[in-house]
Motif scaffolding. Structure first.
Motif, PDB file in Angstrom:
ATOM      1  N   GLU A 145      13.016  27.075  32.299  1.00 11.83           N
ATOM      2  CA  GLU A 145      11.858  26.659  31.507  1.00 11.83           C
ATOM      3  C   GLU A 145      12.204  25.442  30.659  1.00 11.83           C
ATOM      4  O   GLU A 145      11.418  24.500  30.558  1.00 11.83           O
ATOM      5  CB  GLU A 145      11.379  27.806  30.624  1.00 11.83           C
ATOM      6  N   THR A 146      13.374  25.450  30.041  1.00 13.39           N
ATOM      7  CA  THR A 146      13.811  24.329  29.217  1.00 13.39           C
ATOM      8  C   THR A 146      13.922  23.076  30.059  1.00 13.39           C
ATOM      9  O   THR A 146      13.506  21.997  29.649  1.00 13.39           O
ATOM     10  CB  THR A 146      15.168  24.653  28.560  1.00 13.39           C
ATOM     11  N   LYS A 147      14.460  23.223  31.262  1.00 17.59           N
ATOM     12  CA  LYS A 147      14.617  22.074  32.150  1.00 17.59           C
ATOM     13  C   LYS A 147      13.252  21.499  32.516  1.00 17.59           C
ATOM     14  O   LYS A 147      13.081  20.286  32.557  1.00 17.59           O
ATOM     15  CB  LYS A 147      15.387  22.470  33.402  1.00 17.59           C
ATOM     16  N   GLY A 148      12.266  22.366  32.726  1.00 12.47           N
ATOM     17  CA  GLY A 148      10.920  21.907  33.048  1.00 12.47           C
ATOM     18  C   GLY A 148      10.317  21.107  31.908  1.00 12.47           C
ATOM     19  O   GLY A 148       9.707  20.058  32.128  1.00 12.47           O
ATOM     20  N   GLU A 195       6.649   6.897  31.128  1.00 12.16           N
ATOM     21  CA  GLU A 195       5.264   6.425  31.174  1.00 12.16           C
ATOM     22  C   GLU A 195       4.958   5.533  29.960  1.00 12.16           C
ATOM     23  O   GLU A 195       4.372   4.465  30.096  1.00 12.16           O
ATOM     24  CB  GLU A 195       4.331   7.649  31.185  1.00 12.16           C
ATOM     25  N   LEU A 196       5.375   5.984  28.788  1.00 10.98           N
ATOM     26  CA  LEU A 196       5.158   5.193  27.576  1.00 10.98           C
ATOM     27  C   LEU A 196       5.927   3.864  27.630  1.00 10.98           C
ATOM     28  O   LEU A 196       5.402   2.826  27.235  1.00 10.98           O
ATOM     29  CB  LEU A 196       5.571   5.983  26.338  1.00 10.98           C
ATOM     30  N   ALA A 197       7.154   3.911  28.113  1.00  7.18           N
ATOM     31  CA  ALA A 197       7.976   2.705  28.193  1.00  7.18           C
ATOM     32  C   ALA A 197       7.372   1.680  29.156  1.00  7.18           C
ATOM     33  O   ALA A 197       7.522   0.478  28.958  1.00  7.18           O
ATOM     34  CB  ALA A 197       9.393   3.060  28.626  1.00  7.18           C
ATOM     35  N   ASN A 198       6.674   2.156  30.164  1.00  2.00           N
ATOM     36  CA  ASN A 198       6.082   1.259  31.163  1.00  2.00           C
ATOM     37  C   ASN A 198       4.675   0.793  30.800  1.00  2.00           C
ATOM     38  O   ASN A 198       4.053   0.077  31.579  1.00  2.00           O
ATOM     39  CB  ASN A 198       6.078   1.931  32.540  1.00  2.00           C
ATOM     40  N   SER A 199       4.175   1.217  29.651  1.00  2.00           N
ATOM     41  CA  SER A 199       2.812   0.836  29.270  1.00  2.00           C
ATOM     42  C   SER A 199       2.742   0.425  27.804  1.00  2.00           C
ATOM     43  O   SER A 199       1.867   0.863  27.074  1.00  2.00           O
ATOM     44  CB  SER A 199       1.857   1.999  29.532  1.00  2.00           C
ATOM     45  N   LEU A 200       3.678  -0.404  27.383  1.00  2.00           N
ATOM     46  CA  LEU A 200       3.709  -0.843  25.991  1.00  2.00           C
ATOM     47  C   LEU A 200       2.511  -1.748  25.695  1.00  2.00           C
ATOM     48  O   LEU A 200       2.241  -2.692  26.438  1.00  2.00           O
ATOM     49  CB  LEU A 200       5.013  -1.587  25.691  1.00  2.00           C
ATOM     50  N   PRO A 201       1.804  -1.468  24.606  1.00  2.00           N
ATOM     51  CA  PRO A 201       0.646  -2.290  24.252  1.00  2.00           C
ATOM     52  C   PRO A 201       1.077  -3.656  23.705  1.00  2.00           C
ATOM     53  O   PRO A 201       2.211  -3.830  23.262  1.00  2.00           O
ATOM     54  CB  PRO A 201      -0.069  -1.468  23.174  1.00  2.00           C
ATOM     55  N   ASP A 202       0.150  -4.608  23.734  1.00  2.00           N
ATOM     56  CA  ASP A 202       0.432  -5.968  23.268  1.00  2.00           C
ATOM     57  C   ASP A 202       0.301  -6.115  21.755  1.00  2.00           C
ATOM     58  O   ASP A 202       1.026  -6.886  21.145  1.00  2.00           O
ATOM     59  CB  ASP A 202      -0.507  -6.970  23.954  1.00  2.00           C
ATOM     60  N   GLU A 221      12.081  17.740  31.688  1.00  2.00           N
ATOM     61  CA  GLU A 221      11.642  16.814  32.734  1.00  2.00           C
ATOM     62  C   GLU A 221      10.285  16.201  32.386  1.00  2.00           C
ATOM     63  O   GLU A 221      10.072  15.003  32.573  1.00  2.00           O
ATOM     64  CB  GLU A 221      11.566  17.528  34.088  1.00  2.00           C
ATOM     65  N   ARG A 222       9.355  17.014  31.857  1.00  2.00           N
ATOM     66  CA  ARG A 222       8.045  16.496  31.481  1.00  2.00           C
ATOM     67  C   ARG A 222       8.165  15.483  30.344  1.00  2.00           C
ATOM     68  O   ARG A 222       7.464  14.466  30.320  1.00  2.00           O
ATOM     69  CB  ARG A 222       7.095  17.633  31.112  1.00  2.00           C
ATOM     70  N   LEU A 223       9.054  15.779  29.378  1.00  2.00           N
ATOM     71  CA  LEU A 223       9.259  14.832  28.270  1.00  2.00           C
ATOM     72  C   LEU A 223       9.830  13.509  28.775  1.00  2.00           C
ATOM     73  O   LEU A 223       9.421  12.434  28.328  1.00  2.00           O
ATOM     74  CB  LEU A 223      10.186  15.441  27.219  1.00  2.00           C
ATOM     75  N   MET A 245       7.648   7.560  21.185  1.00  2.00           N
ATOM     76  CA  MET A 245       8.849   7.539  22.021  1.00  2.00           C
ATOM     77  C   MET A 245      10.060   8.042  21.242  1.00  2.00           C
ATOM     78  O   MET A 245      10.878   8.798  21.773  1.00  2.00           O
ATOM     79  CB  MET A 245       9.101   6.125  22.555  1.00  2.00           C
ATOM     80  N   GLU A 246      10.150   7.640  19.970  1.00  2.00           N
ATOM     81  CA  GLU A 246      11.258   8.083  19.132  1.00  2.00           C
ATOM     82  C   GLU A 246      11.247   9.608  18.959  1.00  2.00           C
ATOM     83  O   GLU A 246      12.288  10.264  19.044  1.00  2.00           O
ATOM     84  CB  GLU A 246      11.167   7.396  17.765  1.00  2.00           C
ATOM     85  N   LYS A 247      10.067  10.186  18.753  1.00  2.00           N
ATOM     86  CA  LYS A 247       9.949  11.644  18.615  1.00  2.00           C
ATOM     87  C   LYS A 247      10.373  12.349  19.900  1.00  2.00           C
ATOM     88  O   LYS A 247      11.058  13.370  19.866  1.00  2.00           O
ATOM     89  CB  LYS A 247       8.510  12.046  18.242  1.00  2.00           C
ATOM     90  N   ILE A 248       9.950  11.816  21.035  1.00  2.00           N
ATOM     91  CA  ILE A 248      10.334  12.415  22.318  1.00  2.00           C
ATOM     92  C   ILE A 248      11.853  12.373  22.474  1.00  2.00           C
ATOM     93  O   ILE A 248      12.472  13.358  22.890  1.00  2.00           O
ATOM     94  CB  ILE A 248       9.627  11.707  23.492  1.00  2.00           C
ATOM     95  N   ILE A 249      12.467  11.267  22.131  1.00  2.00           N
ATOM     96  CA  ILE A 249      13.929  11.144  22.235  1.00  2.00           C
ATOM     97  C   ILE A 249      14.614  12.153  21.313  1.00  2.00           C
ATOM     98  O   ILE A 249      15.597  12.789  21.711  1.00  2.00           O
ATOM     99  CB  ILE A 249      14.375   9.696  21.928  1.00  2.00           C
TER     100      ILE A 249
END
Length: 107
Positions: free
Chosen positions: A57-60, A71-78, A63-65, A90-94
């Motif tokens: 479960e933790t691994k799942g 996804e966030l890294a590939n869609s940075l706003p201008d 993986e989603r995080l 992104m910082e919170k996810i890390i």
């Protein structure tokens, strides 16, 4: 922690008994399940099963995080405001990923 559930008795304990493992007259101090011995090793099959499920479960979640982070890294706003918000998320996810890593690695 509670004793074995009906599911754990059916899916963990019964197959173990059929495989030739020896059920001992001692019980796990953590969950109350009977302890087993197989190939010279004494163990609690219920605790091992629960730990294996917890890790899966933790691994799942991990993986989603990671997917969300990519996804966030590939869609940075201008715009700067949107970028700052993006980077905070992104910082919170890390931070969460690092906590998971410490839990798994015992660091």
């Amino acid at each position: 922690m509670n004793g074995p559930t009906d599911e754990e008795i059916r899916n963990v304990i019964m197959p173990l008994m059929l495989s030739g493992a020896k059920m001992l007259d001692r019980h796990c101090p953590k969950c109350g399940s009977p302890l087993f011995e197989k190939d010279g090793r004494v163990f609690c099959p219920v605790c091992e099963y629960r730990e294996k499920r917890r890790k899966a479960e933790t691994k799942g979640v991990e993986e989603r995080l990671r997917e969300k982070l990519n996804e966030l890294a590939n869609s940075l706003p201008d715009d700067i405001g949107g970028l700052e918000k993006h980077l905070r998320v992104m910082e919170k996810i890390i931070e969460v990923l690092e906590r998971y890593k410490k839990l798994e690695g015992g660091e």
